[in-house]
Write a protein that holds these residues in place. Structure first.
Motif, PDB file in Angstrom:
ATOM      1  N   ALA A  96      43.255  36.906  45.534  1.00  0.00           N
ATOM      2  CA  ALA A  96      43.332  38.238  44.912  1.00  0.00           C
ATOM      3  C   ALA A  96      41.945  38.712  44.498  1.00  0.00           C
ATOM      4  N   LYS A  97      41.135  37.809  43.954  1.00  0.00           N
ATOM      5  CA  LYS A  97      39.779  38.176  43.542  1.00  0.00           C
ATOM      6  C   LYS A  97      38.925  38.532  44.743  1.00  0.00           C
ATOM      7  N   LYS A  98      39.074  37.813  45.842  1.00  0.00           N
ATOM      8  CA  LYS A  98      38.325  38.130  47.055  1.00  0.00           C
ATOM      9  C   LYS A  98      38.726  39.500  47.573  1.00  0.00           C
ATOM     10  N   HIS A  99      40.018  39.764  47.567  1.00  0.00           N
ATOM     11  CA  HIS A  99      40.529  41.059  48.037  1.00  0.00           C
ATOM     12  C   HIS A  99      40.000  42.184  47.153  1.00  0.00           C
ATOM     13  N   TYR A 100      40.010  41.982  45.841  1.00  0.00           N
ATOM     14  CA  TYR A 100      39.549  42.993  44.892  1.00  0.00           C
ATOM     15  C   TYR A 100      38.055  43.243  45.061  1.00  0.00           C
ATOM     16  N   SER A 101      37.286  42.178  45.298  1.00  0.00           N
ATOM     17  CA  SER A 101      35.843  42.331  45.419  1.00  0.00           C
ATOM     18  C   SER A 101      35.462  43.038  46.731  1.00  0.00           C
ATOM     19  N   LYS A 102      36.315  42.992  47.742  1.00  0.00           N
ATOM     20  CA  LYS A 102      36.048  43.638  49.020  1.00  0.00           C
ATOM     21  C   LYS A 102      36.488  45.099  49.046  1.00  0.00           C
ATOM     22  N   SER A 103      37.353  45.479  48.112  1.00  0.00           N
ATOM     23  CA  SER A 103      37.844  46.856  48.114  1.00  0.00           C
ATOM     24  C   SER A 103      36.751  47.797  47.631  1.00  0.00           C
ATOM     25  N   PRO A 104      36.766  49.039  48.131  1.00  0.00           N
ATOM     26  CA  PRO A 104      35.730  49.996  47.730  1.00  0.00           C
ATOM     27  C   PRO A 104      35.791  50.274  46.240  1.00  0.00           C
ATOM     28  N   ILE A 105      34.621  50.473  45.657  1.00  0.00           N
ATOM     29  CA  ILE A 105      34.529  50.749  44.217  1.00  0.00           C
ATOM     30  C   ILE A 105      35.027  52.164  43.961  1.00  0.00           C
ATOM     31  N   GLN A 106      35.950  52.258  43.038  1.00  0.00           N
ATOM     32  CA  GLN A 106      36.501  53.576  42.699  1.00  0.00           C
ATOM     33  C   GLN A 106      35.776  54.117  41.471  1.00  0.00           C
ATOM     34  N   LYS A 107      35.494  55.442  41.489  1.00  0.00           N
ATOM     35  CA  LYS A 107      34.803  56.061  40.359  1.00  0.00           C
ATOM     36  C   LYS A 107      35.764  56.754  39.444  1.00  0.00           C
TER      37      LYS A 107
END
Length: 107
Positions: A96-107
């Motif tokens: 889950a952490k890997k998936h979250y770290s790969k997702s685009p940063i939302q502003k």
């Protein structure tokens, strides 16, 4: 003995003739004694060594462990399952952490 070796298995079906019903039936109780069960691995190993010229590997190995009783086996199996579950949770968390770290940063 508890056999944790998953590479070698020896199976047989204890069949006896039931005179009353005039047919064959499976009956470990009539074929095996408690002594048979306690000496099975040693007896099998010795028979294989005598009967098979190419037999070199022992049935008994460091994965075949003596055991006190069924309760002891269940206790260790429960502990193993708990550790397996804990490991699965850690792996899910890492995933889950890997998936979250790969997702685009939302502003």
């Amino acid at each position: 003995m508890v056999d944790y070796d998953e590479t070698t298995h020896h199976a047989f079906v204890p069949v006896v003739f039931d005179v009353k019903k005039e047919r064959y039936k499976v009956s470990a109780k009539q074929v095996l004694t408690r002594h048979d069960l306690k000496t099975f691995h040693d007896d099998l190993d010795q028979d294989l060594k005598k009967g098979l010229l190419f037999y070199e590997k022992d049935v008994l190995n460091n994965k075949t462990l003596p055991s006190e009783n069924v309760a002891e086996i269940k206790k260790y199996n429960d502990q193993f399952k708990a550790l397996k579950d804990e490991l699965a949770n850690v792996e899910d968390n890492i995933s889950a952490k890997k998936h979250y770290s790969k997702s685009p940063i939302q502003k």
